[in-house]
Design an enzyme around this catalytic site. Structure first.
Site: not given
Length: 368
Positions: A93-95
């Site tokens: 997700l690399h939020l």
């Protein structure tokens, strides 16, 4: 548990979160699988293969109704309408680069697992193979964009040794998995390579690994970066801070000092990037831009260009954790697995990753 596998809408993203083999494992464990129509087509998996594994092929709306949603990247704004209260979302997700997505997850009491942050004994087993793909592709991309018709210097990166034409220079910022794989490819085609690494123990490991090779392992300092970026034909940034945005360590004045027609590949762009002159991510459709006469490549889903390979390595890593969640339920699964807990970014609408909260300036709550 009802598990949904959806097709990602990010441009150029043809990976899928689960193979038919993974579906079969979960169906045999008693779970119900909804797979969005043609979700696996880009990675070479047909609807028929998922049906044979025991899944039901459904439309997008139906797939999103699942308790546990498996995808590749973060939900895009046009997908927020499908989010369900209390849903569990799994993906890379690399939020830290997606504050709006986190805010929507908080609003909907979502629990979000960022597979790239799952750690076991100091290793990131799910991220590692994808970093390897990105590192290997980075050198190939450097070769491509150095060609004159693509805006580059017009040099052949491997050179022509028999004619006395030296290979180009590849400078790699950071010394992790992506860096190793970039270095391996660059060395294999005859390039001279520099790796800039901060950690002394890691420097020793790299020195032992590359003993006798045409490579320099150098302590990363501002002065070293300033010196070696000027000499780079291809500059590859691999800096990753798990769960957090990396700082913009490659300053604009450094980019200005580079050779006209040289190439920057920022593998760290998933988390926000480390290069000051990259103000926005690019896409597979429009992967580069030129600034200060330097070609910048900043595609955040680099492994998406090789969806078959990438899907296979992702699925090999994630099935253990997906099955644990499905078999035991969320809270029992978290209690049973420290690595699983390490990958949780949001828990029932609250940010439980301190690095994430600090990166996007939102409240952090300790998971009890």
């Amino acid at each position: 548990m009802i598990i949904g596998v959806v097709k990602d809408l990010k441009q150029g993203e043809e990976r899928v979160g689960m193979t038919p083999e993974n579906v079969k494992i979960l169906v045999e464990a008693g779970h119900q699988l909804f797979v969005e129509n043609k979700a696996g087509a880009g990675a070479g998996f047909s609807n028929e293969q998922y049906i044979e594994a025991g899944a039901e092929i459904v439309d997008r709306t139906k797939a999103w109704e699942a308790e546990l949603l498996v995808r590749v990247k973060e939900p895009l704004e046009e997908e927020y309408q499908y989010l369900k209260q209390g849903q569990i979302i799994w993906g890379f997700l690399h939020l830290p680069a997606n504050k709006a997505c986190v805010e929507k997850m908080m609003e909907m009491n979502i629990t979000a697992f960022s597979a790239e942050n799952i750690a076991a004994d100091g290793i990131f087993p799910l991220l590692k193979p994808l970093s390897a793909i990105a590192g290997r592709r980075a050198v190939n991309l450097g070769q491509y964009y150095l060609e004159k018709q693509h805006g580059g210097q017009g040099i052949l990166l491997p050179g022509i040794p028999d004619s006395g034409i030296e290979a180009g220079r590849v400078v790699i910022f950071g010394g992790g998995t992506a860096a190793e794989n970039a270095a391996d490819i660059a060395l294999s085609i005859g390039c001279s390579v520099v790796i800039l690494e901060l950690n002394d123990k890691r420097i020793q490991e790299l020195e032992a690994r590359y003993l006798g090779k045409n490579i320099q392992i150098i302590k990363s300092t501002t002065e070293a970066l300033e010196k070696h970026i000027k000499e780079a034909d291809v500059f590859i940034s691999t800096i990753l801070i798990p769960g957090a945005k990396p700082p913009k360590l490659v300053k604009e004045y450094m980019v200005k000092s580079m050779k006209p027609g040289s190439v920057i590949v920022d593998i760290a762009i998933d988390q926000g990037g480390t290069v000051e002159t990259i103000e926005h991510a690019t896409s597979h459709a429009n992967p580069v831009f030129v600034k200060h006469d330097v070609i910048h490549y900043a595609v955040p889903n680099m492994p998406g260009a090789t969806p078959r390979t990438s899907t296979l390595v992702m699925s090999k890593g994630n099935i253990e954790y997906l099955k644990l969640i499905a078999d035991k339920g969320l809270d029992e699964a978290l209690a049973a697995s420290l690595p699983l807990t390490s990958g949780m970014s949001v828990y029932k609408g609250q940010i439980v990753s301190l690095a994430l909260a600090e990166s996007i300036d939102l409240p952090h709550v300790e998971k009890k």
